[in-house]
Write a protein that holds these residues in place. Structure first.
Motif, short mmCIF file in Angstrom:
data_model
loop_
_atom_site.label_atom_id
_atom_site.label_comp_id
_atom_site.label_asym_id
_atom_site.label_seq_id
_atom_site.Cartn_x
_atom_site.Cartn_y
_atom_site.Cartn_z
N VAL A 58 -9.91 5.44 -0.62
CA VAL A 58 -9.55 5.85 -1.92
C VAL A 58 -9.30 5.18 -3.10
O VAL A 58 -9.49 5.64 -4.26
CB VAL A 58 -7.94 6.47 -1.62
N ARG A 59 -9.76 3.76 -2.59
CA ARG A 59 -9.56 3.03 -4.05
C ARG A 59 -10.54 3.20 -5.26
O ARG A 59 -9.74 2.94 -6.41
CB ARG A 59 -10.15 1.48 -3.41
N VAL A 81 -2.36 4.93 1.85
CA VAL A 81 -3.16 5.24 0.95
C VAL A 81 -2.43 4.86 -0.65
O VAL A 81 -3.13 4.47 -1.58
CB VAL A 81 -3.43 6.49 0.89
N LEU A 82 -1.23 5.19 -0.47
CA LEU A 82 -0.42 4.86 -1.88
C LEU A 82 -0.63 3.69 -2.57
O LEU A 82 -0.81 3.72 -3.91
CB LEU A 82 1.08 5.37 -1.64
N PRO A 83 -0.53 2.39 -1.97
CA PRO A 83 -0.80 1.46 -2.46
C PRO A 83 -2.19 1.27 -3.32
O PRO A 83 -2.39 0.47 -4.50
CB PRO A 83 -0.68 0.25 -1.56
N ALA A 84 -3.23 1.94 -2.83
CA ALA A 84 -4.45 1.80 -3.38
C ALA A 84 -4.85 3.02 -4.29
O ALA A 84 -5.86 3.10 -4.68
CB ALA A 84 -5.45 1.50 -2.39
N LEU A 85 -4.32 4.06 -4.35
CA LEU A 85 -4.44 5.41 -4.93
C LEU A 85 -4.66 5.07 -6.37
O LEU A 85 -3.71 4.70 -7.22
CB LEU A 85 -3.51 6.57 -4.59
N PRO A 86 -5.57 5.36 -6.99
CA PRO A 86 -5.81 5.20 -8.35
C PRO A 86 -4.96 5.99 -9.18
O PRO A 86 -4.93 7.41 -8.84
CB PRO A 86 -7.30 5.60 -8.69
N ASP A 87 -4.27 5.63 -10.19
CA ASP A 87 -3.58 6.52 -11.07
C ASP A 87 -4.32 7.66 -11.72
O ASP A 87 -5.55 7.43 -12.08
CB ASP A 87 -2.96 5.71 -12.51
N GLY A 88 -3.84 8.78 -11.71
CA GLY A 88 -4.60 9.95 -12.28
C GLY A 88 -5.80 10.68 -11.04
O GLY A 88 -6.25 11.65 -11.61
N ALA A 106 4.60 14.83 -2.62
CA ALA A 106 4.75 15.14 -4.00
C ALA A 106 5.65 14.13 -4.46
O ALA A 106 5.43 13.31 -5.65
CB ALA A 106 4.78 16.51 -4.61
N ALA A 107 6.80 13.91 -3.99
CA ALA A 107 7.91 13.08 -4.49
C ALA A 107 7.64 11.57 -4.22
O ALA A 107 7.79 10.83 -4.90
CB ALA A 107 9.07 13.40 -3.45
N ARG A 108 6.75 11.30 -3.01
CA ARG A 108 6.27 9.76 -2.92
C ARG A 108 5.16 9.54 -4.21
O ARG A 108 4.91 8.36 -4.62
CB ARG A 108 5.63 9.77 -1.46
N LEU A 109 4.37 10.32 -4.48
CA LEU A 109 3.33 10.26 -5.59
C LEU A 109 4.05 10.18 -7.06
O LEU A 109 3.60 9.28 -7.76
CB LEU A 109 2.57 11.37 -5.75
N ASP A 110 5.20 10.93 -7.15
CA ASP A 110 6.05 10.71 -8.30
C ASP A 110 5.09 10.81 -9.56
O ASP A 110 5.19 9.77 -10.43
CB ASP A 110 6.60 9.21 -8.28
N GLY A 111 4.10 11.69 -9.81
CA GLY A 111 3.56 11.72 -10.95
C GLY A 111 2.08 11.01 -10.98
O GLY A 111 1.12 11.07 -11.97
N ARG A 112 1.84 10.11 -10.00
CA ARG A 112 0.86 9.10 -10.28
C ARG A 112 -0.61 9.66 -9.90
O ARG A 112 -1.55 9.43 -10.47
CB ARG A 112 0.95 8.04 -9.19
N ALA A 113 -0.53 10.93 -9.33
CA ALA A 113 -1.74 11.68 -8.98
C ALA A 113 -1.46 13.00 -9.29
O ALA A 113 -0.08 13.49 -8.83
CB ALA A 113 -2.34 11.37 -7.54
N VAL A 114 -2.30 13.81 -9.35
CA VAL A 114 -2.27 15.38 -9.11
C VAL A 114 -2.47 15.99 -7.59
O VAL A 114 -3.37 15.83 -7.17
CB VAL A 114 -3.33 16.15 -9.98
N LEU A 115 -1.33 16.35 -7.09
CA LEU A 115 -1.37 16.95 -5.65
C LEU A 115 -1.54 18.34 -5.85
O LEU A 115 -0.90 19.33 -6.67
CB LEU A 115 -0.05 16.66 -5.02
N VAL A 116 -2.46 18.77 -5.05
CA VAL A 116 -2.75 20.24 -4.68
C VAL A 116 -2.58 20.69 -3.43
O VAL A 116 -3.16 19.88 -2.31
CB VAL A 116 -4.29 20.72 -5.33
#
Length: 275
Positions: A58-59, A81-88, A106-116
């Motif tokens: 995912v980097r 994944v979360l530590p390496a997930l690009p913002d946006g 979604a709560a874990r992403l906290d707005g860093r990424a768009v979840l569908v």
């Protein structure tokens, strides 16, 4: 030249592999990861990039797609994944995990990424030919053109509604298949010709369940069906579904049936004399 988003596809089971192959064929740069690394081999031979770890996949991704076995697998992959997930980035969760797991992610992403949340209806045959039904919840507009490579997209509403509707659909289909199996057991017990009974059922409102009970070109592991019914019965009081779940768990406990298609379990339930 049209931009093709970089896609990380995590989970190459019987459904994930043909889905990922369609995205690769559409020209998307594709990085693939699977817990059993050997499963990435065929796609790598076709041009995909193998990742040793989910984080590596995912980097640099614009879009992350997960097609995993269930909520526990999703949570474990999210940890990696979360530590390496690009913002946006856009994360498209396509597994059957239920709405609670989607909201937790979604709560874990906290707005860093768009979840569908975009689980699918249909089996391996429809994954291969791009005719899946895709139940998309949340802000799907940015990935709808990608999902359209896999099948027909139905927008279901806010985040979590796709996962919720998928659970409703699977519960009905799985229960219908088991009901057909028991109806045919009743026919056998009463001395009704099996093909005559099958034809009569196929001509009525259970036609779809009859077709699925005898499908030969699809694969949906019985263990996954058991998992889906467990999610459903943990969500609402469903006495009839609980009975179906018990019959299916019994079938799945027999040698070779947990990983076999639901139709094999239905055939076994038809011949089972006790539940």
């Amino acid at each position: 030249m049209q931009h093709r988003e970089k896609i990380a596809f995590l989970g190459l089971g019987r459904m994930g592999t043909p889905m990922a192959r369609r995205l690769l064929a559409a020209g998307h740069p594709l990085t693939v990861w699977n817990r059993t690394a050997a499963r990435t081999g065929p796609l790598v031979a076709e041009g995909a990039v193998h990742a040793d770890r989910p984080a590596d996949a995912v980097r640099d991704a614009d879009v992350v797609i997960t097609m995993l076995a269930g909520p526990d697998a999703l949570a474990e992959v999210a940890d990696a994944v979360l530590p390496a997930l690009p913002d946006g980035a856009r994360w498209v969760e396509m597994s059957t995990v239920g709405p609670d797991a989607v909201r937790a992610l979604a709560a874990r992403l906290d707005g860093r990424a768009v979840l569908v949340d975009a689980p699918v209806t249909g089996s391996t045959d429809r994954a291969a030919d791009g005719s899946l039904g895709i139940l998309a919840g949340g802000a799907a507009a940015g990935v709808e053109h990608i999902l359209a490579r896999l099948g027909t997209v139905t927008r279901t509403g806010p985040l979590g509604t796709g996962a919720a509707l998928k659970l409703v659909v699977n519960t009905a289909v799985i229960s219908g298949v088991v009901l057909v199996a028991e109806a045919l057991r009743l026919a056998d017990t009463l001395g009704v010709d099996g093909e005559t009974a099958r034809t009569a059922l196929a001509g009525g409102p259970l036609a779809g369940a009859v077709a699925r009970a005898f499908a030969e070109d699809a694969h949906f592991a019985t263990a996954l069906a058991v998992k889906d019914l467990a999610l459903a019965t943990a969500t609402a009081r469903l006495p009839a579904v609980q009975a179906v779940s018990a019959a299916l768990r019994q079938a799945a406990g027999e040698p070779g049936l947990a990983g076999a298609d639901l139709s094999r379990a239905a055939a076994r339930i038809r011949t089972t004399t006790s539940a």
